[in-house]
Design a protein around this motif. Sequence first.
Motif, short mmCIF file in Angstrom:
data_model
loop_
_atom_site.label_atom_id
_atom_site.label_comp_id
_atom_site.label_asym_id
_atom_site.label_seq_id
_atom_site.Cartn_x
_atom_site.Cartn_y
_atom_site.Cartn_z
N GLU A 138 74.09 39.14 28.64
CA GLU A 138 73.20 38.08 28.15
C GLU A 138 71.79 38.24 28.71
OE1 GLU A 138 72.46 35.14 25.60
OE2 GLU A 138 74.48 35.94 25.92
N ASN A 139 71.69 38.54 29.99
CA ASN A 139 70.37 38.68 30.61
C ASN A 139 69.62 39.90 30.09
OD1 ASN A 139 69.61 36.68 32.87
ND2 ASN A 139 71.80 36.98 33.13
N ALA A 140 70.33 41.00 29.89
CA ALA A 140 69.66 42.19 29.36
C ALA A 140 69.22 41.97 27.92
CB ALA A 140 70.60 43.39 29.46
N GLN A 141 70.05 41.33 27.12
CA GLN A 141 69.66 41.01 25.75
C GLN A 141 68.45 40.10 25.75
OE1 GLN A 141 70.77 42.11 22.93
NE2 GLN A 141 72.90 42.77 23.14
N TRP A 142 68.42 39.16 26.68
CA TRP A 142 67.32 38.21 26.76
C TRP A 142 66.00 38.92 27.07
CZ3 TRP A 142 65.59 33.72 25.47
CH2 TRP A 142 64.50 33.16 26.14
N VAL A 143 66.01 39.80 28.04
CA VAL A 143 64.76 40.45 28.42
C VAL A 143 64.23 41.32 27.28
CG1 VAL A 143 65.71 42.54 29.48
CG2 VAL A 143 63.59 41.61 30.33
N LEU A 144 65.11 41.93 26.52
CA LEU A 144 64.66 42.75 25.40
C LEU A 144 64.05 41.89 24.30
CD1 LEU A 144 67.54 45.36 25.19
CD2 LEU A 144 65.25 45.69 26.09
N ARG A 145 64.61 40.71 24.06
CA ARG A 145 64.03 39.80 23.07
C ARG A 145 62.67 39.29 23.54
NH1 ARG A 145 69.45 37.93 22.60
NH2 ARG A 145 69.02 36.17 24.00
N GLN A 146 62.56 38.98 24.82
CA GLN A 146 61.30 38.44 25.34
C GLN A 146 60.18 39.47 25.33
OE1 GLN A 146 60.70 35.03 26.25
NE2 GLN A 146 62.47 35.20 24.92
N ARG A 147 60.52 40.75 25.43
CA ARG A 147 59.48 41.78 25.41
C ARG A 147 58.75 41.82 24.08
NH1 ARG A 147 62.28 46.94 28.45
NH2 ARG A 147 61.63 46.40 30.55
N GLU A 148 59.36 41.26 23.05
CA GLU A 148 58.73 41.27 21.74
C GLU A 148 57.63 40.22 21.64
OE1 GLU A 148 61.92 40.69 19.02
OE2 GLU A 148 62.91 42.58 19.52
N ARG A 149 57.56 39.30 22.60
CA ARG A 149 56.52 38.28 22.59
C ARG A 149 55.28 38.85 23.26
NH1 ARG A 149 59.06 33.29 21.47
NH2 ARG A 149 61.32 33.52 21.47
N PRO A 150 54.09 38.63 22.70
CA PRO A 150 52.88 39.27 23.24
C PRO A 150 52.60 38.95 24.70
CG PRO A 150 52.46 38.34 21.07
CD PRO A 150 53.82 37.89 21.48
N LEU A 151 52.77 37.67 25.09
CA LEU A 151 52.49 37.31 26.47
C LEU A 151 53.45 36.20 26.88
CD1 LEU A 151 50.63 37.89 28.85
CD2 LEU A 151 49.16 36.03 28.07
N PRO A 152 54.75 36.50 27.06
CA PRO A 152 55.73 35.46 27.29
C PRO A 152 55.59 34.84 28.67
CG PRO A 152 56.75 37.58 27.56
CD PRO A 152 55.34 37.83 27.10
N GLY A 153 55.95 33.60 28.76
CA GLY A 153 55.99 32.94 30.05
C GLY A 153 57.35 32.33 30.27
N GLY A 154 58.32 32.76 29.47
CA GLY A 154 59.64 32.16 29.55
C GLY A 154 60.41 32.56 30.78
N GLU A 155 61.55 31.97 30.96
CA GLU A 155 62.40 32.24 32.10
C GLU A 155 63.59 33.07 31.65
OE1 GLU A 155 63.37 28.60 34.23
OE2 GLU A 155 61.76 27.64 33.14
N SER A 156 64.20 33.78 32.58
CA SER A 156 65.46 34.44 32.28
C SER A 156 66.53 33.38 32.14
CB SER A 156 65.82 35.40 33.42
OG SER A 156 67.15 35.80 33.31
N VAL A 157 67.59 33.74 31.43
CA VAL A 157 68.67 32.78 31.24
C VAL A 157 69.57 32.73 32.46
CG1 VAL A 157 68.65 33.07 28.77
CG2 VAL A 157 70.15 34.51 30.14
N GLY A 158 69.28 33.49 33.52
CA GLY A 158 70.11 33.48 34.71
C GLY A 158 69.52 32.62 35.78
#
Length: 556
Positions: free
Chosen positions: A536-556
């Motif tokens: 889940e965490n690895a999938q999350w980081v790959l999705r977030q990389r698609e955002r130009p300047l993300p400020g989100g948190e990991s799901v862990g």
Amino acid sequence: MVGITGHRDLVAAEVPQIRSRVEGFFADLRAQFPDLPIMVLHGVAEGADMLVAQAARDMGCEVVNVLPMPADLYAEDFSTEGLSQFRNLLAEFESVELPLLSPQAKASGPQRDMQYEQLGAFLAAHSHILLALWDGKYNTAVGGTGQVVDFHQRDISALADDQIRSQLDVTDDESDLVYHVVCSRQAEGAPATGLVPGTAFWFTRDHEAPRVEQMPPRYVAVFDQLQTFNRDIQALPTHADFYCLEPRAVQGPAQRACSTIQQMFGISDALASRFQRRVLWALRTTLVSTVLAGLCFIVYADFDDQAHFIWGYFTFVLLALASYFVAYKRDWQRRYLDYRVLAEALRVQYYWALGGVEMTNPSRYSHDSFFQGRDLQLGWIRNVMRVTGLYADANVEPDAQDLADAIEGWVGDEQSGQLGYYRNKAADKLHKHRQTGKVTAAAFILGLCAAAVLALAGEQLSGSSANWLVAIMGLLPIVAAARQNYAHRVAERELAAQYGHMLKVFENAHRLLHQSTSSTDKQRVLRDLGEAALNENAQWVLRQRERPLPGGESVG
């Protein structure tokens, strides 16, 4: 981490040239990757192992002895001269002992040979680079050099029947890198056809160019990311506080296994928080500057004698561009996301080690469970886990209290552990998502109200009042868009869904753990839980990389 495999019966006349190649290999690594200390793992066998260990020691590298069985049993396999060197190496370097797979391994025979198979798999699995002093011939010798090279590149071992093939066997990844120093053998003679004793090259699974003079670029990229990680560690303040996964001090056999993981988790968590703050600063500065630039333009356009506001517009646009450029140039986004997912991977590795969780196959380790679908991007994280898992994967026998502590510290209950964390975070993210909707709706409603006033009573309003209403109509959509943009960049809606999903995962794990009556059943639940969290965490980081300047948190 350089693992050593090689033949015991090297040809004496070739040894000086082989040693020169080995020394050149270590020197080149240091020159190319000056921020990566070298640790050498070797099986302390006569011949290649001892030659490389001595060369590494002379060059100032850290050396770790990896024993295929307890030292007293292993000593039975050495000649008189080799036994003296063996004891010297045990006294000089730290040692890791692998467990006996069977009581029959104490005597010579197939079961004892499997200990060497286990050693080869362990060395290959924990090596970033496998240094092979090898004649290039594959054979069926259990635990032989050819088998170790084959395992390092294809991830299949004889330790388990009907072994499930790893995804790594059908994807390009970071785990198959071999530096091959060609040698002859006293018993077998010259090396394989086409290979010349004393030559050396990088050997991978690349079907077009498996043997090359220079390290292939994709491996260089992985090691460069490791160097960046090390440099960021050095830049941390000396007084930085690190989060502790387990409130009590782990004792007994699990202590050495867990302490390295615990330390690296604290460092990764601190780095993730540091770069998250920078990313959020850049994001907020960009969006606030954009809103202020819009305000300046509206005032400049709609009000008389406000020409100087064009300079405010110019200044805020430059500030927005500068903040975005700084974040992009310094790679804050990737570093924040990678360090966050690394910390969460280490959390799983830590609790697996503390709870005595074993993988499905005996030749698989915790880093093998980390996401394997996009290896070129995340392979460096597995390389960190190879280092931190060295002692945990060797021979850890935690007691019942360690398992109970792992369950309590990791899963927890309604108010503690990850279960409590996800419960609170899911509610918080859902609240923020709804708040964004309310702010957006309020902005558009107020804008419509201003438009209605202008439409119905515009003729009665003074020029200044009308201008203010026009300014409000222009500014409110910008505010709404900025808030929506911020919510998108920090993934408010997605996080609310992700936290809700992980809450369900940990609720199910909590229920299954309370239904389990044996330690084995509980460890299986923890293993399944960890694999779900890692993916889940690895999938999350790959999705977030698609955002130009993300400020989100990991799901862990």
